[in-house]
Scaffold this active site. Structure first.
Site, PDB file in Angstrom:
ATOM      1  N   SER A  35       0.767  -1.130   0.078  1.00 51.38           N
ATOM      2  CA  SER A  35       0.055  -0.097  -0.043  1.00 51.38           C
ATOM      3  C   SER A  35       0.897   1.233   0.021  1.00 51.38           C
ATOM      4  O   SER A  35       0.381   2.323  -0.184  1.00 51.38           O
ATOM      5  CB  SER A  35      -1.002   0.459   1.318  1.00 51.38           C
ATOM      6  OG  SER A  35      -1.825  -1.087   1.332  1.00 51.38           O
TER       7      SER A  35
ATOM      8  N   HIS B 288      -0.933  -2.796  -7.095  1.00 59.32           N
ATOM      9  CA  HIS B 288      -1.642  -2.775  -6.062  1.00 59.32           C
ATOM     10  C   HIS B 288      -3.060  -2.452  -6.190  1.00 59.32           C
ATOM     11  O   HIS B 288      -3.796  -1.545  -6.831  1.00 59.32           O
ATOM     12  CB  HIS B 288      -1.402  -1.140  -5.695  1.00 59.32           C
ATOM     13  CG  HIS B 288      -1.964  -0.697  -4.305  1.00 59.32           C
ATOM     14  ND1 HIS B 288      -2.200   0.822  -4.287  1.00 59.32           N
ATOM     15  CD2 HIS B 288      -2.453  -0.981  -3.432  1.00 59.32           C
ATOM     16  CE1 HIS B 288      -2.708   0.821  -2.981  1.00 59.32           C
ATOM     17  NE2 HIS B 288      -2.916  -0.444  -2.383  1.00 59.32           N
TER      18      HIS B 288
ATOM     19  N   GLU C 174      -3.346   0.179  -9.082  1.00 63.59           N
ATOM     20  CA  GLU C 174      -2.324   0.995  -9.734  1.00 63.59           C
ATOM     21  C   GLU C 174      -1.487   0.338  -9.804  1.00 63.59           C
ATOM     22  O   GLU C 174      -0.874  -1.046  -9.114  1.00 63.59           O
ATOM     23  CB  GLU C 174      -2.082   1.652  -8.222  1.00 63.59           C
ATOM     24  CG  GLU C 174      -2.945   2.781  -7.855  1.00 63.59           C
ATOM     25  CD  GLU C 174      -2.301   3.532  -6.647  1.00 63.59           C
ATOM     26  OE1 GLU C 174      -1.672   4.842  -6.713  1.00 63.59           O
ATOM     27  OE2 GLU C 174      -2.336   3.322  -5.614  1.00 63.59           O
TER      28      GLU C 174
ATOM     29  N   ASN D 246      -3.635   5.769  -1.655  1.00 65.18           N
ATOM     30  CA  ASN D 246      -3.310   6.050  -0.394  1.00 65.18           C
ATOM     31  C   ASN D 246      -2.448   7.273   0.160  1.00 65.18           C
ATOM     32  O   ASN D 246      -2.759   7.768   1.149  1.00 65.18           O
ATOM     33  CB  ASN D 246      -2.621   4.902   0.063  1.00 65.18           C
ATOM     34  CG  ASN D 246      -3.377   3.557   0.021  1.00 65.18           C
ATOM     35  OD1 ASN D 246      -4.526   3.520   0.150  1.00 65.18           O
ATOM     36  ND2 ASN D 246      -2.699   2.518  -0.144  1.00 65.18           N
TER      37      ASN D 246
END
Ligand SMILES: CC(=O)CC(=O)SCCNC(=O)CCNC(=O)[C@H](O)C(C)(C)COP(=O)(O)OP(=O)(O)OC[C@H]1O[C@@H](n2cnc3c(N)ncnc32)[C@H](O)[C@@H]1OP(=O)(O)O
Ligand SMILES: NC(=O)C1=CN([C@@H]2O[C@H](COP(=O)(O)OP(=O)(O)OC[C@H]3O[C@@H](n4cnc5c(N)ncnc54)[C@H](OP(=O)(O)O)[C@@H]3O)[C@@H](O)[C@H]2O)C=CC1
Length: 291
Positions: free
Chosen positions: A119, A140, A152, A190
């Site tokens: 993350s 991701h 991602e 994130n």
């Protein structure tokens, strides 16, 4: 390069979701974790989630059975190494991930692509410890994997074009959409989402609102599908804290200071849904706010 066999390391909420979507897309999946118990639980959960898709008529019973048949479990790194693409989805701690890549190294086929579902952690740094930084990528997924559209893709400084394009094709075969992010702490989603969650915890810590009012405010006032504290429990408070620490250390800005209340919950082992207690208590029929 054609990908057919995929190794997934870590059978927690993300690892089981990744195995689920990969098997549905026709890939042969080898799932691993530290204990057989964790693997058995993950396969049972995948079966339940596939059943849910059957009962909502998203897939047929035959498709479910074929997908489940494509997933095998293993405790051996040698089995994971003999695949075309490895997706590491273990706990969000750099030392844990480094040890995994160290122990996987001797078992890899020359062409195996290595990826991490991290993350927040530097892809360049994780890649640099392996024998193939050019074949290393951040892959991701978002939680819950079977429902979320985005993946991602994060290139480390050494990642080559072929690796990126091969993984992009995998994302397309899953029917998902890729966003390309540069390798900076916590990437795109994130970098934006987790400081908002951290701010919600500060709002609770400072008594601006209680759990229920903070979540209701963001659901009804900003049209978020989940309130930020509910979402923190869903992601895992340990993961949220780990991401804040990476942002705080990596960007050296006090605006990313993890809220002390978030740290305290993690120290207490109150990690959210996965431990049945976080900002809500999940032991009863309905989640009960704890503050
Ligand atoms: C931390 C990181 O590194 C990155 C991240 O992932 S950050 C987190 C990102 N994720 C989010 O922000 C999620 C925010 N929440 C949401 O979008 C929504 O609450 C949600 C999509 C999770 C659930 O939506 P909902 O409508 O309340 O859920 P629910 O009614 O239970 O389920 C919706 C559908 O998904 C299905 N479903 C739910 N979970 C499922 C699963 N694990 N597998 C398969 N299907 C599932 C349900 O069966 C249901 O199907 P229908 O639409 O056919 O009825
Ligand atoms: N939660 C989320 O919303 C998202 C998380 N991620 C990332 O995905 C990764 C996994 O997160 P998540 O699934 O939520 O975490 P979980 O805590 O649900 O699962 C992690 C799993 O990894 C296992 N594990 C720990 N060490 C090892 C090891 N050495 N070898 C194999 N398995 C190991 C854990 O076992 P045990 O429980 O026994 O320690 C656990 O089963 C993290 O990097 C996280 O940041 C990415 C997107 C979203």
């Amino acid at each position: 390069m054609e990908i057919s066999k995929i190794g997934v390391i870590g059978a927690g909420q993300m690892g089981n979701g990744i195995a689920h979507v990969m098997a549905l897309a026709g890939y042969e999946v080898r799932l691993s974790d530290i204990s057989q118990d964790a693997l058995d639980k993950a396969v049972a959960l995948i079966a339940r989630n596939l059943d849910r898709q059957v009962s909502r008529e998203k897939i047929s019973g035959e498709v479910r059975d074929t997908a489940l048949g494509r997933i095998s479990t293993t405790l051996e790194m040698a089995d994971i190494g003999q695949t075309d693409l490895v997706i590491e989805a273990a706990t969000e701690q750099e030392t844990v991930k480094q040890k995994i890549f160290d122990s996987l190294g001797p078992h890899l086929l020359p062409h195996t692509i290595l990826t991490s579902n991290t993350s927040s952690i530097s892809i360049t740094r994780l890649a640099s410890r392996t024998d193939r930084p050019e074949k290393f990528l951040g892959f991701h997924f978002m939680n819950p994997v079977p429902l979320m559209q985005l993946v991602e893709l994060i290139r480390g400084i050494a990642t080559d074009r072929e690796t990126y394009e091969t993984c992009l094709k995998v994302v397309e075969r899953l029917g998902k959409t890729a966003a390309s992010a540069e390798d900076f702490p916590a990437f795109i989603v994130n970098r934006i989402l987790v400081p908002m969650i951290n701010e919600a915890v500060y709002t609770l810590y400072e008594g601006v609102g209680n759990v229920k009012s903070i979540d209701m405010a963001m659901k009804l006032g900003a049209n978020h599908p989940m309130g930020p504290l509910e979402l923190a429990d869903f992601i895992g408070l340990d993961t949220c804290l780990a991401i804040m620490n990476v942002l705080h250390e990596g960007l050296a800005d006090t605006k990313y200071r993890p809220c002390p209340l978030l740290t305290k919950y993690v120290e207490a082992g109150w990690l959210g849904r996965k431990t049945k207690r976080g900002f809500y208590d999940y032991r009863g029929e309905e989640p009960v706010p704890t503050r």
